[in-house]
Enzyme design. Structure first.
Site, PDB file in Angstrom:
ATOM      1  N   ASP A  25      38.390  14.577  21.001  1.00 36.75           N
ATOM      2  CA  ASP A  25      38.210  13.226  20.457  1.00 36.75           C
ATOM      3  C   ASP A  25      38.733  13.217  19.026  1.00 36.75           C
ATOM      4  OD1 ASP A  25      36.736  10.468  20.862  1.00 36.75           O
ATOM      5  OD2 ASP A  25      36.254  11.143  18.841  1.00 36.75           O
ATOM      6  N   GLU A  60      39.145  10.879  15.254  1.00 41.17           N
ATOM      7  CA  GLU A  60      38.868   9.715  14.416  1.00 41.17           C
ATOM      8  C   GLU A  60      40.108   9.487  13.569  1.00 41.17           C
ATOM      9  OE1 GLU A  60      35.384   9.447  16.323  1.00 41.17           O
ATOM     10  OE2 GLU A  60      36.341   7.953  15.000  1.00 41.17           O
ATOM     11  N   HIS A 115      30.972   7.779  16.940  1.00 42.84           N
ATOM     12  CA  HIS A 115      32.265   7.655  16.265  1.00 42.84           C
ATOM     13  C   HIS A 115      32.528   8.813  15.309  1.00 42.84           C
ATOM     14  CE1 HIS A 115      33.233   3.769  17.974  1.00 42.84           C
ATOM     15  NE2 HIS A 115      32.024   3.349  17.668  1.00 42.84           N
ATOM     16  N   ASP A 150      31.315  12.839  19.793  1.00 48.10           N
ATOM     17  CA  ASP A 150      31.897  12.066  20.890  1.00 48.10           C
ATOM     18  C   ASP A 150      32.509  12.983  21.954  1.00 48.10           C
ATOM     19  OD1 ASP A 150      33.078   8.974  19.304  1.00 48.10           O
ATOM     20  OD2 ASP A 150      31.115   9.927  19.413  1.00 48.10           O
TER      21      ASP A 150
END
Length: 556
Positions: free
Chosen positions: A24, A26, A166, A171
């Site tokens: 994942d 960001e 997030h 995540d």
């Protein structure tokens, strides 16, 4: 020479033997192609239900992180200033992921950023197989089980001990639990290998193939198609530029939606409606879905359950949530697809303006007592006569301006809240207020767009296409006529003949179009296309509107 009969496991790699790297990211925005950068990478390596290792690091993007991203993720500029840059991080991550199947939720987003970074750094991208848990969930889970396939929804559905927040590693951990939950569901269907996971939705049963004859009478033309069952009830409505080709695909491996396979098994007849233009087909599809509410169309469930915000017309007006627009000279914004969105928008207005929140109708000269909101300074308190009619009318005027013209005062106030909450590291509260502001801006903007057409008694517009011009007649936001005018045709008589066939339209109340909101928005999208020309009538966008603030809110 004898041959060895292969076992079932020889037909593919058992899921329990495959090593998965669940990743994942960001980022500073939605698109690497438009300059957004990675700010955090989190990954979990698993095999056979066991965690083999984890990878996590912040990444210095060499640019300021937008405020709304900080509100969403909690990642600040200060947190990444000492973090390694992507040139240091990406080689380590690729080494961590080598020899695995890469897994991500909405994988094109994550893999898109990683591949873009690899190209910028001139690093070779390894040949990694990719599995998307969002796509897998859409094909495994029924609509009745989960309302959507967002990571938070799926994590809750499968009882993940990790709640998505997030942040990349958290995540990724939640995605691991979702992946294992989906594998358990697939196991109950007899699917146990990676190859089967990749292809199970593409299998076409002999029963489905035997129904290919249902498409024989469907023409190769643009329009709408309806699948009907043995009782002639509509199962599904769709649209295509080539009806025959699209309908035939339901009986081949090109159709990968598992629920569509179920629908095809129930179908006994296919009805087609040829349309002159793609817009006419889109509008007919919307109307047919609203009329029949087919069980296999996702958007057919409860299409009338929408909400509006209403600024009432009474001596002491208030803003309330209603389900219908009346012919009462009140101001409305909407429609909101869910009541919660209307509640969020209302919370913004109540936070900024001190109009009353009580639900009863007040006489012109109230004789009640002050409420708690009045005591804490959040209401002008007309109930006990604390405010003059002139002062209250001015406050109502400001509310009306925010709802119908420009909500700039609300935007300024809520953005101030967001900054204060971010400084105090109250990111969840900030995210809640961001969502409330988004609901209000989208609601006001939607109403303003609808009004562009609902106030126009008649518009005739044309767009060039191969062989001529596609012409549409719109009255009060409703498509009431369409056709294709061949090249070389004298426009005047041809348009007059089209107008003679158009339905008469009674305008809706207030911003309500004489059609469904989705239909009017489809018409607007067509009008905004390059090359569209106005033959009769006109429409325009308001200068002071909510549109100028939409860049402040997330697009998803």
């Amino acid at each position: 020479m004898s041959t060895v009969q292969p076992t079932f496991d020889d037909l593919g790699r058992p899921l329990s033997d495959v090593t998965f790297c669940v990743v994942d990211l960001e980022t500073t925005g939605a698109s690497a192609a438009h300059g957004s950068k990675i700010t955090e990478i989190g990954a979990v390596k698993v095999r056979g239900g066991q965690v083999l290792g984890e990878f996590q690091t912040l990444v210095n993007p060499d640019e300021a992180i937008p405020g709304f991203i900080t509100v969403l993720t909690g990642i600040t500029d200060a947190m990444v200033v000492q973090a390694p840059r992507i040139a240091e991080v990406l080689p380590s991550f690729l080494e961590f992921a080598t020899g695995t199947v890469l897994v991500a939720h909405n994988a094109p987003f994550d893999t898109g950023f990683l591949k873009h970074a690899a190209r910028d750094l001139e690093l070779p991208w390894p040949r990694l197989e990719v599995l998307d848990t969002a796509v897998l969930a859409r094909r495994v889970l029924l609509r009745d089980e989960v309302r959507n396939v967002k990571l938070g929804t799926l994590a809750a559905h499968f009882g993940s001990p990790t709640t998505p927040n997030h942040r990349a590693l958290e995540d990724a951990r939640a995605t691991v639990h979702v992946l294992h939950g989906l594998f358990e569901r697939l196991g109950s269907l007899g699917i146990h290998s990676l190859e089967e996971v990749s292809t199970f939705t593409s299998r076409v049963t002999p029963q489905q193939r035997r129904k290919r004859h249902l498409a024989d009478a469907v023409p190769s033309a643009p329009g709408v198609y309806l699948f009907r069952d043995r009782r002639d009830e509509v199962l599904y409505v769709g649209t295509s530029r080539d009806l025959r080709r699209r309908v035939r695909s339901y009986f081949t491996a090109a159709e990968t939606r598992s629920r569509m396979g179920e629908m095809v098994m129930l179908a006994e007849r296919i009805e087609s409606v040829v349309c002159a233009t793609a817009l006419e087909a889109e509008v007919r599809e919307l109307r047919l879905i609203a009329a029949h509410r087919p069980p296999y169309n996702r958007r057919s469930k409860f299409p009338d359950r929408v909400s509006w915000l209403k600024l009432t017309r009474e001596p002491w007006p208030r803003v309330s949530i209603v389900t219908k627009v009346l012919d009462d000279d009140a101001d409305y914004i909407g429609p909101f697809r869910r009541r919660r969105l209307a509640e969020d928008a209302l919370a913004c207005l109540h936070d900024v303006f001190d109009v009353r929140q009580c639900t009863g109708r007040l006489p012109r000269v109230p004789k009640g007592s002050a409420c708690v909101l009045a005591e804490i300074g959040s209401c002008l308190s007309p109930c006990d006569g604390s405010v003059s009619s002139e002062r209250y009318t001015e406050e109502v005027h400001q509310v009306r301006r925010a709802m119908t013209a420009d909500p700039d005062r609300v935007v300024a106030a809520i953005r101030s809240h967001l900054r204060e909450l971010s400084v105090r590291e109250r990111y969840e509260d900030a995210a809640r207020w961001r969502d409330r502001l988004a609901a209000l801006l989208r609601g006001v903007h939607r109403t303003q767009r609808l009004r562009q057409l609902t106030e126009q008694p008649e518009i005739v517009a044309a767009a060039p296409q191969s062989g001529g011009w596609e012409v549409h007649v719109i009255r009060h936001g409703r498509l009431c006529g369409s056709g294709v005018m061949p090249h070389g045709t004298v426009p005047g008589p041809w348009v007059d003949a089209l107008l003679a066939t158009c339905e008469s339209v009674v305008p809706g109340h207030g911003p309500l179009p004489a059609a469904g909101a989705e239909e009017t928005e489809a018409v607007l999208r067509w009008l905004e296309q390059p090359g569209v020309r106005m033959a009769r009538g006109s429409w325009h966008s308001a200068l002071a509107s909510a549109a100028r603030h939409l860049h402040l809110i997330p697009t998803t």
